[in-house]
Design a protein around this motif. Sequence first.
Motif, PDB file in Angstrom:
ATOM      1  N   LEU A 166      40.826  40.855  38.953  1.00 18.37           N
ATOM      2  CA  LEU A 166      41.186  40.828  40.368  1.00 18.37           C
ATOM      3  C   LEU A 166      40.102  40.042  41.086  1.00 18.37           C
ATOM      4  O   LEU A 166      38.912  40.245  40.824  1.00 18.37           O
ATOM      5  CB  LEU A 166      41.268  42.243  40.934  1.00 18.37           C
ATOM      6  CG  LEU A 166      42.447  43.096  40.464  1.00 18.37           C
ATOM      7  CD1 LEU A 166      42.285  43.585  39.066  1.00 18.37           C
ATOM      8  CD2 LEU A 166      42.651  44.249  41.398  1.00 18.37           C
ATOM      9  N   GLU A 167      40.520  39.156  42.010  1.00 20.54           N
ATOM     10  CA  GLU A 167      39.549  38.280  42.655  1.00 20.54           C
ATOM     11  C   GLU A 167      39.944  37.989  44.098  1.00 20.54           C
ATOM     12  O   GLU A 167      41.115  37.760  44.396  1.00 20.54           O
ATOM     13  CB  GLU A 167      39.477  36.973  41.857  1.00 20.54           C
ATOM     14  CG  GLU A 167      38.511  35.975  42.395  1.00 20.54           C
ATOM     15  CD  GLU A 167      38.478  34.700  41.556  1.00 20.54           C
ATOM     16  OE1 GLU A 167      37.601  33.876  41.821  1.00 20.54           O
ATOM     17  OE2 GLU A 167      39.322  34.532  40.656  1.00 20.54           O
ATOM     18  N   ARG A 215      34.772  39.397  42.147  1.00 15.96           N
ATOM     19  CA  ARG A 215      35.701  39.426  41.011  1.00 15.96           C
ATOM     20  C   ARG A 215      35.461  40.733  40.246  1.00 15.96           C
ATOM     21  O   ARG A 215      34.319  41.132  40.016  1.00 15.96           O
ATOM     22  CB  ARG A 215      35.407  38.237  40.102  1.00 15.96           C
ATOM     23  CG  ARG A 215      36.329  38.146  38.916  1.00 15.96           C
ATOM     24  CD  ARG A 215      35.975  36.983  38.039  1.00 15.96           C
ATOM     25  NE  ARG A 215      36.302  35.759  38.764  1.00 15.96           N
ATOM     26  CZ  ARG A 215      36.104  34.555  38.292  1.00 15.96           C
ATOM     27  NH1 ARG A 215      35.553  34.392  37.110  1.00 15.96           N
ATOM     28  NH2 ARG A 215      36.437  33.494  38.988  1.00 15.96           N
ATOM     29  N   TRP A 216      36.575  41.392  39.837  1.00 17.46           N
ATOM     30  CA  TRP A 216      36.496  42.680  39.154  1.00 17.46           C
ATOM     31  C   TRP A 216      37.439  42.693  37.967  1.00 17.46           C
ATOM     32  O   TRP A 216      38.484  42.039  37.973  1.00 17.46           O
ATOM     33  CB  TRP A 216      36.864  43.819  40.118  1.00 17.46           C
ATOM     34  CG  TRP A 216      36.009  43.794  41.329  1.00 17.46           C
ATOM     35  CD1 TRP A 216      34.820  44.438  41.515  1.00 17.46           C
ATOM     36  CD2 TRP A 216      36.250  43.066  42.541  1.00 17.46           C
ATOM     37  NE1 TRP A 216      34.319  44.149  42.751  1.00 17.46           N
ATOM     38  CE2 TRP A 216      35.173  43.313  43.407  1.00 17.46           C
ATOM     39  CE3 TRP A 216      37.276  42.221  42.977  1.00 17.46           C
ATOM     40  CZ2 TRP A 216      35.079  42.746  44.670  1.00 17.46           C
ATOM     41  CZ3 TRP A 216      37.184  41.660  44.231  1.00 17.46           C
ATOM     42  CH2 TRP A 216      36.098  41.928  45.072  1.00 17.46           C
ATOM     43  N   PHE A 217      37.099  43.493  36.935  1.00 17.91           N
ATOM     44  CA  PHE A 217      37.909  43.605  35.726  1.00 17.91           C
ATOM     45  C   PHE A 217      38.369  45.048  35.560  1.00 17.91           C
ATOM     46  O   PHE A 217      37.621  45.982  35.824  1.00 17.91           O
ATOM     47  CB  PHE A 217      37.090  43.190  34.500  1.00 17.91           C
ATOM     48  CG  PHE A 217      37.832  43.341  33.212  1.00 17.91           C
ATOM     49  CD1 PHE A 217      38.781  42.404  32.828  1.00 17.91           C
ATOM     50  CD2 PHE A 217      37.618  44.436  32.395  1.00 17.91           C
ATOM     51  CE1 PHE A 217      39.482  42.548  31.635  1.00 17.91           C
ATOM     52  CE2 PHE A 217      38.307  44.581  31.204  1.00 17.91           C
ATOM     53  CZ  PHE A 217      39.245  43.639  30.833  1.00 17.91           C
ATOM     54  N   VAL A 241      37.242  47.553  44.639  1.00 16.07           N
ATOM     55  CA  VAL A 241      37.060  46.164  45.067  1.00 16.07           C
ATOM     56  C   VAL A 241      36.473  46.138  46.475  1.00 16.07           C
ATOM     57  O   VAL A 241      36.548  47.126  47.206  1.00 16.07           O
ATOM     58  CB  VAL A 241      38.389  45.374  45.043  1.00 16.07           C
ATOM     59  CG1 VAL A 241      38.999  45.372  43.652  1.00 16.07           C
ATOM     60  CG2 VAL A 241      39.378  45.916  46.050  1.00 16.07           C
ATOM     61  N   ASP A 242      35.906  45.011  46.838  1.00 15.32           N
ATOM     62  CA  ASP A 242      35.422  44.818  48.203  1.00 15.32           C
ATOM     63  C   ASP A 242      36.587  44.359  49.068  1.00 15.32           C
ATOM     64  O   ASP A 242      37.350  43.469  48.677  1.00 15.32           O
ATOM     65  CB  ASP A 242      34.314  43.766  48.248  1.00 15.32           C
ATOM     66  CG  ASP A 242      33.022  44.269  47.644  1.00 15.32           C
ATOM     67  OD1 ASP A 242      32.881  45.494  47.446  1.00 15.32           O
ATOM     68  OD2 ASP A 242      32.140  43.438  47.368  1.00 15.32           O
ATOM     69  N   ARG A 243      36.721  44.954  50.231  1.00 14.88           N
ATOM     70  CA  ARG A 243      37.795  44.587  51.158  1.00 14.88           C
ATOM     71  C   ARG A 243      37.564  43.177  51.682  1.00 14.88           C
ATOM     72  O   ARG A 243      36.427  42.725  51.796  1.00 14.88           O
ATOM     73  CB  ARG A 243      37.839  45.552  52.327  1.00 14.88           C
ATOM     74  CG  ARG A 243      38.164  46.962  51.940  1.00 14.88           C
ATOM     75  CD  ARG A 243      38.012  47.859  53.159  1.00 14.88           C
ATOM     76  NE  ARG A 243      38.065  49.242  52.783  1.00 14.88           N
ATOM     77  CZ  ARG A 243      39.035  50.064  53.160  1.00 14.88           C
ATOM     78  NH1 ARG A 243      40.007  49.642  53.913  1.00 14.88           N
ATOM     79  NH2 ARG A 243      39.011  51.317  52.786  1.00 14.88           N
ATOM     80  N   SER A 244      38.665  42.520  52.036  1.00 13.43           N
ATOM     81  CA  SER A 244      38.587  41.178  52.588  1.00 13.43           C
ATOM     82  C   SER A 244      39.847  40.895  53.385  1.00 13.43           C
ATOM     83  O   SER A 244      40.891  41.499  53.143  1.00 13.43           O
ATOM     84  CB  SER A 244      38.449  40.156  51.459  1.00 13.43           C
ATOM     85  OG  SER A 244      38.558  38.843  51.960  1.00 13.43           O
ATOM     86  N   SER A 245      39.763  39.955  54.294  1.00 13.48           N
ATOM     87  CA  SER A 245      40.957  39.526  55.021  1.00 13.48           C
ATOM     88  C   SER A 245      41.763  38.533  54.193  1.00 13.48           C
ATOM     89  O   SER A 245      42.898  38.230  54.515  1.00 13.48           O
ATOM     90  CB  SER A 245      40.565  38.896  56.361  1.00 13.48           C
ATOM     91  OG  SER A 245      39.745  37.764  56.146  1.00 13.48           O
TER      92      SER A 245
END
Length: 151
Positions: free
Chosen positions: A50-51, A56-58, A67-71
Amino acid sequence: MSQILIRSACTAALLVMAAGCATLSDSPQQQLEVHAILDNRELAGVGCVLENDAGRWFVVAPGRVTVDRSSQPLRIDCRRQGVAAREEVRSRFDTDKLIGNTVISAGLGYYVDRRSGAGFSYPAILTVLMRPSDGATGEAAAPANPGNVVF
């Protein structure tokens, strides 16, 4: 006595303004659940990356990842021998924070939350539709009739 009253009023005003700002009141991270589906059945042991613009995370599906939140959208790339998937999920702005930001901080909190991603979230459960992969590239083959994709 009046100085104490003024300080208390200023402190209360700052707390009220901060309540509308997700950057100050919410965690910048979110836990997601990832599931991989093939032929209407859940598939186990699928490796997914996931990116977004924050990192990026596995995760091995079915599984959970923080995961880190983002717009920005979250890109999901999953693979297992013979099957693959590539999808993108858009983030949503939390509307209760939008109202608080607009009313209390005259929109300044919305700008801060948009830049930090704290006021945004992804769906808590992500369902990835796996497809047989092309042997040469490992990419998922395009479906003949994709229909409506439901998450």
